[in-house]
Design a protein around this motif. Structure first.
Motif, PDB file in Angstrom:
ATOM      1  N   PHE A 252      88.014   7.279  23.180  1.00 25.77           N
ATOM      2  CA  PHE A 252      87.429   6.200  22.387  1.00 25.77           C
ATOM      3  C   PHE A 252      88.066   4.838  22.642  1.00 25.77           C
ATOM      4  N   GLY A 253      89.261   4.811  23.232  1.00 29.51           N
ATOM      5  CA  GLY A 253      89.873   3.525  23.586  1.00 29.51           C
ATOM      6  C   GLY A 253      89.501   3.106  24.987  1.00 29.51           C
TER       7      GLY A 253
ATOM      8  N   GLY B  80      89.390  -1.847  15.727  1.00 33.88           N
ATOM      9  CA  GLY B  80      88.178  -1.155  15.300  1.00 33.88           C
ATOM     10  C   GLY B  80      87.262  -0.699  16.422  1.00 33.88           C
ATOM     11  N   TYR B  81      87.651  -0.884  17.674  1.00 34.09           N
ATOM     12  CA  TYR B  81      86.741  -0.524  18.769  1.00 34.09           C
ATOM     13  C   TYR B  81      86.560   0.989  18.934  1.00 34.09           C
ATOM     14  N   PRO B  82      87.618   1.817  18.739  1.00 32.04           N
ATOM     15  CA  PRO B  82      87.351   3.249  18.821  1.00 32.04           C
ATOM     16  C   PRO B  82      86.262   3.699  17.838  1.00 32.04           C
ATOM     17  N   GLN B  83      86.314   3.172  16.597  1.00 36.29           N
ATOM     18  CA  GLN B  83      85.287   3.538  15.618  1.00 36.29           C
ATOM     19  C   GLN B  83      83.911   3.050  16.072  1.00 36.29           C
ATOM     20  N   LEU B  84      83.861   1.781  16.524  1.00 36.21           N
ATOM     21  CA  LEU B  84      82.585   1.207  16.945  1.00 36.21           C
ATOM     22  C   LEU B  84      82.011   2.003  18.119  1.00 36.21           C
ATOM     23  N   THR B  85      82.874   2.350  19.059  1.00 34.52           N
ATOM     24  CA  THR B  85      82.425   3.106  20.220  1.00 34.52           C
ATOM     25  C   THR B  85      81.865   4.449  19.789  1.00 34.52           C
ATOM     26  N   ALA B  86      82.552   5.100  18.848  1.00 35.13           N
ATOM     27  CA  ALA B  86      82.061   6.390  18.351  1.00 35.13           C
ATOM     28  C   ALA B  86      80.725   6.218  17.634  1.00 35.13           C
ATOM     29  N   GLN B  87      80.585   5.130  16.866  1.00 37.66           N
ATOM     30  CA  GLN B  87      79.311   4.886  16.176  1.00 37.66           C
ATOM     31  C   GLN B  87      78.185   4.655  17.174  1.00 37.66           C
ATOM     32  N   MET B  88      78.513   3.923  18.246  1.00 34.41           N
ATOM     33  CA  MET B  88      77.482   3.657  19.253  1.00 34.41           C
ATOM     34  C   MET B  88      77.109   4.933  19.998  1.00 34.41           C
ATOM     35  N   PRO B  93      75.083   2.438  15.215  1.00 30.18           N
ATOM     36  CA  PRO B  93      76.007   1.306  15.112  1.00 30.18           C
ATOM     37  C   PRO B  93      75.646   0.389  13.937  1.00 30.18           C
ATOM     38  N   PRO B  94      76.580  -0.470  13.537  1.00 26.98           N
ATOM     39  CA  PRO B  94      76.271  -1.448  12.482  1.00 26.98           C
ATOM     40  C   PRO B  94      75.293  -2.513  12.997  1.00 26.98           C
ATOM     41  N   ASP B  95      74.891  -3.410  12.078  1.00 24.25           N
ATOM     42  CA  ASP B  95      74.001  -4.509  12.487  1.00 24.25           C
ATOM     43  C   ASP B  95      74.791  -5.711  12.989  1.00 24.25           C
ATOM     44  N   LEU B  96      75.938  -5.918  12.407  1.00 26.10           N
ATOM     45  CA  LEU B  96      76.772  -7.068  12.782  1.00 26.10           C
ATOM     46  C   LEU B  96      78.211  -6.596  12.906  1.00 26.10           C
ATOM     47  N   VAL B  97      78.894  -7.041  13.946  1.00 28.45           N
ATOM     48  CA  VAL B  97      80.264  -6.572  14.169  1.00 28.45           C
ATOM     49  C   VAL B  97      81.129  -7.741  14.626  1.00 28.45           C
ATOM     50  N   THR B  98      82.379  -7.762  14.154  1.00 25.25           N
ATOM     51  CA  THR B  98      83.338  -8.721  14.705  1.00 25.25           C
ATOM     52  C   THR B  98      83.851  -8.172  16.034  1.00 25.25           C
ATOM     53  N   MET B  99      83.890  -9.029  17.045  1.00 24.76           N
ATOM     54  CA  MET B  99      84.327  -8.552  18.357  1.00 24.76           C
ATOM     55  C   MET B  99      85.108  -9.647  19.077  1.00 24.76           C
ATOM     56  N   HIS B 100      86.187  -9.225  19.748  1.00 25.88           N
ATOM     57  CA  HIS B 100      86.915 -10.176  20.577  1.00 25.88           C
ATOM     58  C   HIS B 100      86.077 -10.497  21.811  1.00 25.88           C
ATOM     59  N   GLU B 101      86.111 -11.750  22.218  1.00 27.05           N
ATOM     60  CA  GLU B 101      85.212 -12.169  23.300  1.00 27.05           C
ATOM     61  C   GLU B 101      85.514 -11.429  24.609  1.00 27.05           C
ATOM     62  N   GLY B 102      86.777 -11.076  24.821  1.00 25.05           N
ATOM     63  CA  GLY B 102      87.125 -10.367  26.045  1.00 25.05           C
ATOM     64  C   GLY B 102      86.543  -8.962  26.117  1.00 25.05           C
ATOM     65  N   VAL B 103      86.071  -8.457  24.994  1.00 24.39           N
ATOM     66  CA  VAL B 103      85.563  -7.083  24.930  1.00 24.39           C
ATOM     67  C   VAL B 103      84.039  -7.044  25.078  1.00 24.39           C
TER      68      VAL B 103
END
Lengths: 292, 435
Positions: A252-253, B80-88, B93-103
């Motif tokens: 997941f990472g 929070g990316y591991p959770q988001l990745t699992a949701q995707m 997935p959620p409708d709106l997510v905070t994300m670092h621009e590099g990601v």
């Protein structure tokens, strides 16, 4: 008993077997297949045979995570079993006081791992932590439990023992209550000491419970994850990274699903081998001793 | 007895039924922490403090101003990316997510994020409104993949009372070093005169901080960290020099060693050290301490970008943005997302009160922003800031790997060349196995 009757009997088991295959066998087979592919969470990937396994064998981070897993399991299971057994012996009596104390010792088991790690961070943090402050009152330098590579696994073990004590204690209590009272009466008539009674009656009678506790706890602690992720994030420098944390980070990472699946299969085989070995060894011992 | 139990169960079941509303629901997932106990129902954005307080009141206010929409918030632990990745992966997935621009590129290149051009157009926002750094951070090809929300990076948060005691204040400003050797000299002077460490460091469980320090001072020396999309270069003379410098700080006991982030924040607030190198996001909270009589930081706080210790004065930065994961949505939900973007863009100044550099040129030039405490001191960050090259994938995971090895080098758990070589090997292996 006819063959036709056998088949009709199987029909009764079919719903269970279908569900079992769907939620257990199929994911297991799917995991094996994924482990043979280089695939991320969102791509089709391609077949690499045993490439992921070969890569794991040469990955020192995975190797360290396996060693950490074994070490922390060894730090947890024997003391947890002994403490739970002695607590059960001490609290195996009627009365409100014993019931309340049993409840207190079991209470940590109902907490989520998040709460458990939060509590233990407050205890173990060297700056302003409970242990750190206690150390300072004696004029000693607080021990960096969460940042020293030699202390971090004992810290995880301590946390886990505190958290996991309740269930094995209950199993031992249940086992103790199955021992016929007349055996103890006979021992009393023979003027046997407490130690002799424990060694000759209680412990042999609890052998099956003891085996169950050790096997359940070994399988559980080989999958230790939450404490490592939340309390230390696997650090410092991977000193508390367990095998499950390794495969979680990979899947997941880093999105390396095939690689993580291969790690999961190896861990599955290890747990299976350890459990079967324990079962075989204790079965032989039980048979040899003619235990109950 | 059974009847009573059944009746209780029935009452419980009925009470659990939520009343159906006619609102358009959006599911927002964010980091920045949980502070519902303090800001749960608060809509007074102007008086909210810190990242968590401001984002919580902003969402509350949006819900209050838009009675036909309700934002359901899920707070995840940073990043929070591991959770988001699992949701995707679970296609939920959620409708709106905070994300670092590099990601963003990781998800956008897999078709997991919607381009947001249409939402921006509906909200009346032009990409020309973004600062250059922010626009670069959310643009892939000809499309924008997020509403940029800030630019953020590391800063030296300074306890000026301790600096004065150490003789390191001049004309009301802290004296910063111009080289690594000068920093060591000043750190020794500080330690001798105050009896406290020059640096408060969160080296436990904070790989992002260690990676930020290594990236920043390698970039300052002109090092090319990623010569191509599949390799990182850290085990170089420049990398060794930077890592050895941070290791020397620990060897000479000039910085704290066993603190995680909460412990380091508490130590700085309680005046237990001179400088806490952490991000823009702490300015609001530290400034509040500095304005509270009786607190150890009262009237004793200043903040500046990282000083130049080698080469050029540049700094590794990142940016937060709002992205829209790909999933089926009703026209009303799309309309609601556009309104959310418009609202958030209109409140970018409020977000900038956290300490982050705003994502909109108009806010950067707004006299209200420049009048905020310390903003003229940290303004150079906008020009100094450098992100990783956009062709580098898995930047969040790489930051974790580099930070873990860098922290091992800084604390002496590994030799510097070994740690940097391990970081290179682990990152190259990750990048080499990307399809």
């Amino acid at each position: 008993m006819t063959a036709a009757r056998d088949w009709r009997g199987l029909l009764f088991a079919l719903p269970f077997l279908a569900l079992y295959a769907l939620i257990l066998i199929f994911p297991l087979m799917r995991g094996v297949w994924l482990s043979l592919n280089q695939v991320d969470l969102f791509g089709d990937g391609h077949f690499v045979g045993f490439g992921n396994y070969a890569r794991l064998l040469h990955d020192p981070v995975f190797g360290t995570s396996l060693v950490n897993t074994f070490e922390v399991t060894l730090m947890i299971v024997p003391p947890l079993t002994v403490i739970a057994l002695f607590l059960a012996l001490a609290l195996n009596r009627a009365g409100k006081g014993a019931a309340i104390i049993r409840g207190i010792f079991f209470s940590s088991a109902v907490l989520s791992v998040t709460i458990v790690t939060l509590i233990w961070r407050f205890i173990l943090a060297p700056d302003a932590g409970l242990l750190g402050e206690a150390w300072k009152t004696f004029g000693w330098q607080p021990l960096p439990f969460l940042s020293d590579e030699h202390l971090v696994l004992p810290a995880l073990a301590l946390t886990t023992i505190w958290w996991s004590l309740g269930f094995p204690m209950l199993l031992f209590l249940a086992g103790l209550q199955q021992i016929p009272e007349d055996m103890y009466e006979a021992a009393a008539l023979d003027h046997s000491s407490r130690w002799t009674t424990f060694w000759r009656i209680t412990l042999p009678s609890l052998r099956r419970t003891l085996v169950l506790v050790v096997m359940l706890q070994t399988a559980a602690q080989l999958q230790l994850f939450g404490q490592s992720q939340l309390l230390t994030a696997g650090g410092p420098s991977g000193a508390s990274r367990t095998a499950v944390l390794f495969l979680f980070e990979a899947a997941f990472g880093r999105w390396e699903l095939g690689y993580a699946s291969a790690a999961a299969e190896i861990l599955f085989l290890i747990i299976l081998a350890v459990t079967i070995t324990q079962y075989w060894a204790t079965g032989r011992a039980t048979g040899a001793d003619g235990g109950r | 007895m059974n009847r009573i139990a059944a009746a209780l169960l029935l009452i419980l079941a009925l009470a659990s039924c939520a009343q159906r509303d006619n609102k358009t629901h959006l599911y927002l997932q964010r980091f920045f922490g949980e502070c519902g106990a303090e800001y749960g129902g608060n809509i007074d954005v102007a008086h909210a403090q810190g990242e968590c307080g401001i984002i919580t009141t902003l969402v509350n206010r949006f819900n209050a101003q838009n009675p036909d929409i309700h934002i359901d918030v899920n707070v995840v632990a940073w990043p929070g990316y591991p959770q988001l990745t699992a949701q995707m992966a679970a296609r939920d997935p959620p409708d709106l997510v905070t994300m670092h621009e590099g990601v963003i590129s990781d998800y956008a290149l897999k078709g997991l994020l919607e381009p947001v051009d249409s939402y921006l157009a509906k909200a009346g926002i032009s990409p020309n409104d973004f600062t250059d750094a922010s626009r670069l951070g959310v643009t892939i090809g000809a499309h924008e993949y997020g509403l940029p929300w800030d630019t953020h990076g590391g800063l030296f948060h300074v306890n000026t009372a301790l600096f004065a005691k150490a003789g390191l204040m001049r004309d009301g400003k802290p004296v910063f070093p111009n080289s690594a050797a000068e920093l060591m000299a000043q750190a020794h002077q500080f330690e001798q005169r105050t009896g406290k460490p020059y640096l408060i460091q969160s080296l436990v469980g904070d790989p992002a901080g260690a990676a930020r320090n290594l990236y920043t001072y390698m970039m300052a020396q002109g090092a090319v960290l990623f010569p191509d999309p599949h390799h990182i270069k850290l085990n170089t003379p420049k990398g060794v020099e930077v890592a050895t410098f941070f290791r020397d700080i620990n060897v000479q006991h000039l910085g704290t060693r066993n603190m995680d982030t909460p412990a380091a924040i508490a130590a700085f607030i309680n005046g237990e050290g001179g400088i806490y190198p952490t991000g823009t996001w702490m300015i609001g909270s530290f400034e509040q301490e500095a304005e509270t009589p009786g607190r150890p930081l009262y009237k004793s706080y200043a903040v500046f970008p990282y000083p130049r210790l080698w080469g050029k004065r540049v700094e590794y930065v990142s940016g937060h943005s709002w992205v829209v994961p790909m999933r089926k949505r009703t026209p009303k939900q799309r309309e609601a997302i556009a309104r959310f973007f418009k609202f958030m863009a209109a409140h970018n100044y409020d977000w900038a009160r956290t300490g982050h550099i705003p994502a909109f040129k108009s806010v950067l030039a707004d006299p209200r922003f420049m009048a905020l405490p310390h903003r003229s001191d940290i303004a150079p960050l906008a020009a100094m800031g450098r992100q990783l090259p956009p062709y580098v994938q898995r930047q969040s995971a790489i930051e974790g790997l580099v930070g873990e090895e860098a922290a091992a080098a800084f604390t002496g758990q590994k030799s510097v060349p070994q740690a940097l070589a391990d970081a290179e090997r682990r990152v190259d292996e990750l990048l080499g196995h990307l399809d």
